[in-house]
Write an enzyme that holds these catalytic residues in place. Structure first.
Site, PDB file in Angstrom:
ATOM      1  N   ARG A   1      -1.576   1.278  16.597  1.00 35.56           N
ATOM      2  CA  ARG A   1      -1.945   2.416  15.757  1.00 35.56           C
ATOM      3  C   ARG A   1      -1.953   3.759  16.489  1.00 35.56           C
ATOM      4  O   ARG A   1      -1.465   4.753  15.953  1.00 35.56           O
ATOM      5  CB  ARG A   1      -3.308   2.167  15.090  1.00 35.56           C
ATOM      6  CG  ARG A   1      -3.349   0.985  14.136  1.00 35.56           C
ATOM      7  CD  ARG A   1      -2.128   0.907  13.264  1.00 35.56           C
ATOM      8  NE  ARG A   1      -2.232  -0.087  12.207  1.00 35.56           N
ATOM      9  CZ  ARG A   1      -1.214  -0.787  11.750  1.00 35.56           C
ATOM     10  NH1 ARG A   1      -0.017  -0.614  12.278  1.00 35.56           N
ATOM     11  NH2 ARG A   1      -1.373  -1.656  10.773  1.00 35.56           N
TER      12      ARG A   1
ATOM     13  N   ASP B   1       0.826  -1.211   0.000  1.00 35.29           N
ATOM     14  CA  ASP B   1       0.000   0.000   0.000  1.00 35.29           C
ATOM     15  C   ASP B   1       0.860   1.262   0.000  1.00 35.29           C
ATOM     16  O   ASP B   1       0.709   2.137  -0.851  1.00 35.29           O
ATOM     17  CB  ASP B   1      -0.929   0.022   1.223  1.00 35.29           C
ATOM     18  CG  ASP B   1      -1.957  -1.102   1.196  1.00 35.29           C
ATOM     19  OD1 ASP B   1      -2.430  -1.433   0.098  1.00 35.29           O
ATOM     20  OD2 ASP B   1      -2.270  -1.643   2.258  1.00 35.29           O
TER      21      ASP B   1
ATOM     22  N   SER C   1      -2.231  -9.985   3.153  1.00 30.40           N
ATOM     23  CA  SER C   1      -2.125  -8.711   3.856  1.00 30.40           C
ATOM     24  C   SER C   1      -1.652  -9.021   5.270  1.00 30.40           C
ATOM     25  O   SER C   1      -2.328  -9.745   6.005  1.00 30.40           O
ATOM     26  CB  SER C   1      -3.489  -8.002   3.884  1.00 30.40           C
ATOM     27  OG  SER C   1      -3.401  -6.815   4.643  1.00 30.40           O
TER      28      SER C   1
ATOM     29  N   ASP D   1      -8.238   0.175  10.698  1.00 28.69           N
ATOM     30  CA  ASP D   1      -7.075   1.011  10.952  1.00 28.69           C
ATOM     31  C   ASP D   1      -7.284   2.461  10.546  1.00 28.69           C
ATOM     32  O   ASP D   1      -6.707   3.369  11.149  1.00 28.69           O
ATOM     33  CB  ASP D   1      -5.848   0.440  10.233  1.00 28.69           C
ATOM     34  CG  ASP D   1      -5.191  -0.673  11.018  1.00 28.69           C
ATOM     35  OD1 ASP D   1      -5.511  -0.833  12.205  1.00 28.69           O
ATOM     36  OD2 ASP D   1      -4.353  -1.397  10.446  1.00 28.69           O
TER      37      ASP D   1
END
Length: 410
Positions: free
Chosen positions: A100, A18, A181, A129
């Site tokens: 995060r 990404d 992923s 996220d």
């Protein structure tokens, strides 16, 4: 957001699929803006950080920050969650969730120091996220514009991302066949996508290269491994009598747990955005620590506190999962949790064997277990005849209700 005003962007950068394509995409779509990449070292390993600066600059970034957040991650986020016994939907140990907010806080600090006009992340519009990053950014920079390419561009899949990367000569460490992923840090490794998207498919634990933090239970040794963990006020501080810093302690437990096939979880979870998602998680050290911490609390906490804290842990997990780390309620729950941990000190011995964690003894100077009272042998401490009056009073409401039913003929 007026794209013309965006001249400098700070990008949360991992070097994965990404974020690798986001740098050229930002420059193409935001007037050739300057892109400052920020990679957070939360224990994903040198392999993922190696060569990152060269790659970021080659794809258009002006510079790369590598922020070493491992110590803060473990001490201020993992241990706080562990003390709460917070588990999302009975299985997920929140490995991605609590990383995060820490990363987002550092992004804000760098963006403010650099005078950036926006912060960018590579989270998809389907995932949790995006919420975790953006709520945390808002907590420290409420007016900072946020760019989320997945909510803007016309790319629809990871295959199309690979197409874009190939067209722009961006090197990738994955292929279309190994295109899971993944999210890796010191606490866990998650796997999503490909064959895992169908819950009917068994995870290929024995397939070479699938597991990274350990082995499957079938491949684990036939001989058990014992480990003794010492806690001080709910925080693990030593293994087998050796005092260790937080990062080293977790790393050693990851090794022990991984070698013994501990900490594999196959989960279909309810995402914050409304859909169900299937993932496979490796959390070897974390699974051991949750088991040990709970075992110690069994003997150190009174019944009312222990039971009430279980509900607190569930709510704590939900807040962390939903990206609400920097909220008054999460902070208040942590304050409650800390007030319960004053006596959670002692040693927990565990046996690790082929994916299992087996209790092998627990001791604490604050133990509320009294062998004299609990014994099945003769004792002079507990008068069993006292139970008559207790049961009569405890059962009085039920007795009154039954008598009323008799009186009414029901």
């Amino acid at each position: 957001m007026d794209k013309k005003n965006i001249k400098k962007v700070v990008l949360a950068y991992s070097g994965g699929l990404d974020t690798s394509i986001i740098i050229p995409w930002l420059k193409e779509n935001y007037n050739n803006c300057e892109v400052i990449a920020v990679a957070a070292d939360v224990g994903q390993g040198s392999g993922e950080l190696e060569g990152l600066e060269e790659k970021a600059k080659k794809t258009g970034a002006s510079k790369l920050y590598i922020a070493d957040l491992k110590k803060q991650f473990v001490e201020d986020y993992i241990w706080e969650t562990l003390k709460a016994d917070a588990v999302y939907e009975n299985k997920y140990l929140l490995g991605t969730s609590f990383a995060r907010p820490l990363i987002a806080k550092r992004l804000v600090e760098i963006a403010q120091a650099e005078g950036a006009d926006a912060i960018c992340h590579g989270c998809t519009g389907k995932g949790n996220d995006q919420v975790r990053f953006e709520l945390s950014i808002k907590a420290f920079a409420p007016n900072m514009p946020i760019i989320a390419p997945w909510r803007e561009w016309n790319i629809q899949s990871r295959d199309e991302e690979i197409d874009y990367a190939e067209a722009h000569n961006i090197p990738l460490k994955i292929t279309r066949e190994t295109n899971y992923s993944k999210d890796k840090n010191l606490w866990h490794l998650s796997h999503e996508g490909l064959d895992l998207e169908d819950p009917a498919n068994e995870p290929q634990y024995n397939k070479p290269g699938f597991l990274e933090l350990g082995v499957s239970p079938e491949q684990a040794p036939d001989k058990p491994t014992y480990v003794t963990i010492h806690f001080e006020k709910g925080v693990p501080v030593s293994l087998d009598g050796q005092k260790l810093c937080a990062v080293d302690l977790l790393s050693q437990l990851n090794k022990l747990g991984g070698e013994n096939g501990v900490g594999l979880a196959d989960i279909v979870e309810n995402r914050l955005v409304g859909m169900k998602s299937r993932g496979v998680y490796e959390t070897p050290g974390g699974t051991i620590l949750y088991h040990a911490h709970n075992k110690l609390e069994e003997i150190c906490l009174d019944k009312d506190t222990y039971h009430y804290k279980q509900g607190i842990g569930e709510k704590f997990a939900e807040l962390v999962y939903d990206g609400k780390w920097f909220t008054p309620l999460r902070e208040a729950l942590s304050a409650f949790v800390d007030s319960t941990q004053g006596t959670v000190t002692g040693d927990v011995k565990l046996k690790l064997y082929k994916g299992n964690i087996i209790d092998a003894g627990v001791t604490s100077p604050y133990s509320l277990y009294d062998e004299e009272i609990a014994t099945f042998s003769a004792d002079d401490v507990y008068d069993q005849s006292d139970a008559d009056g207790f049961i009569n009073l405890f059962g009085l409401p039920l007795k009154v209700q039954a008598l009323k039913k008799l009186k009414l003929g029901k």
